[in-house]
Design a protein around this motif. Structure first.
Motif, PDB file in Angstrom:
ATOM      1  N   ASP A  17      53.242  37.532  60.161  1.00 38.02           N
ATOM      2  CA  ASP A  17      54.236  36.621  60.736  1.00 38.02           C
ATOM      3  C   ASP A  17      53.610  35.248  60.970  1.00 38.02           C
ATOM      4  O   ASP A  17      52.589  35.119  61.632  1.00 38.02           O
ATOM      5  N   GLY A  18      54.221  34.224  60.389  1.00 42.18           N
ATOM      6  CA  GLY A  18      53.698  32.868  60.492  1.00 42.18           C
ATOM      7  C   GLY A  18      52.628  32.556  59.456  1.00 42.18           C
ATOM      8  O   GLY A  18      52.104  31.455  59.411  1.00 42.18           O
ATOM      9  N   LEU A 125      42.875  34.792  59.038  1.00 43.38           N
ATOM     10  CA  LEU A 125      44.040  33.978  58.709  1.00 43.38           C
ATOM     11  C   LEU A 125      45.182  34.371  59.631  1.00 43.38           C
ATOM     12  O   LEU A 125      45.707  35.486  59.556  1.00 43.38           O
ATOM     13  N   ASP A 126      45.551  33.454  60.521  1.00 43.78           N
ATOM     14  CA  ASP A 126      46.554  33.753  61.541  1.00 43.78           C
ATOM     15  C   ASP A 126      47.253  32.462  61.939  1.00 43.78           C
ATOM     16  O   ASP A 126      46.695  31.373  61.768  1.00 43.78           O
ATOM     17  N   VAL A 141      41.200  30.403  60.305  1.00 43.69           N
ATOM     18  CA  VAL A 141      42.000  29.409  59.595  1.00 43.69           C
ATOM     19  C   VAL A 141      43.421  29.620  60.085  1.00 43.69           C
ATOM     20  O   VAL A 141      44.028  30.666  59.849  1.00 43.69           O
ATOM     21  N   GLN A 142      43.919  28.626  60.794  1.00 42.96           N
ATOM     22  CA  GLN A 142      45.205  28.754  61.468  1.00 42.96           C
ATOM     23  C   GLN A 142      46.304  28.050  60.683  1.00 42.96           C
ATOM     24  O   GLN A 142      46.143  26.900  60.274  1.00 42.96           O
ATOM     25  N   ILE A 147      55.273  26.978  57.843  1.00 41.66           N
ATOM     26  CA  ILE A 147      54.836  26.679  56.471  1.00 41.66           C
ATOM     27  C   ILE A 147      54.098  27.857  55.845  1.00 41.66           C
ATOM     28  O   ILE A 147      54.260  28.153  54.670  1.00 41.66           O
ATOM     29  N   GLY A 148      53.252  28.535  56.622  1.00 39.12           N
ATOM     30  CA  GLY A 148      52.459  29.633  56.080  1.00 39.12           C
ATOM     31  C   GLY A 148      51.208  29.120  55.397  1.00 39.12           C
ATOM     32  O   GLY A 148      50.583  28.167  55.854  1.00 39.12           O
TER      33      GLY A 148
END
Length: 163
Positions: A17-18, A125-126, A141-142, A147-148
């Motif tokens: 999610d996100g 990755l979050d 890495v946010q 946008i993703g």
């Protein structure tokens, strides 16, 4: 950016999610909302360039590893899910009716890393700051949740996985 495949043992801790699921997609399958095609394309770039194992750190891991792997196959997603982060602490909180703290995800990631010391390179990755300390934060890495995974995010992941 042309990058050759990494020989490192690398792992990508992946939230959904996100990261892969952005906005409110009206498109669904038996597993839930479909993932954003642009984010999936960028994930494909990561897999082709760095060849990391994928470990799911998303709350979707509650579906179970078998269901997640089936979803991955059915949706034709890149790479292969290697595993999921441990869930003991977050499961306990959810059983008490509490929502797990975002830092708990960092603790679960650290537990996975401690149990798999052969993985020398990693990226988290979050869309949230889930790092439990500065060391993890240097591997985080946010994404912008609307946008993703962008090409800039992909480049940042590759630096972590391949250097």
């Amino acid at each position: 950016m042309m990058v050759k495949k990494s020989q490192n043992k690398s792992v990508l801790f992946l939230d959904f999610d996100g990261v892969l699921r952005t906005g409110n997609s009206p498109y669904r399958d038996e597993f839930g909302s479909l993932f954003d095609p642009a984010s999936v394309h960028e994930l494909q770039r990561v897999i082709e360039s760095a060849n990391p194992v994928i470990v799911i750190s998303s709350s979707w891991k509650m579906l179970g590893l078998g269901v997640l792997r089936e979803m991955w196959r059915e949706r034709g997603l890149p790479g292969r899910i290697f595993g999921i982060t441990p869930s003991d602490a977050s499961n306990e909180m959810m059983m008490r009716g509490e929502m797990p703290d975002s830092k708990l995800k960092g603790a679960e990631i650290q537990q996975w890393l401690d149990e798999h010391p052969e993985y020398t390179h990693y990226a988290i990755l979050d869309d949230e700051d889930v790092a439990q300390d500065d060391m993890q934060r240097s591997h985080l890495v946010q994404t912008n949740p609307s946008i993703g995974i962008s090409s800039q995010i992909t480049d940042a992941i590759l630096v972590l996985l391949m250097n």
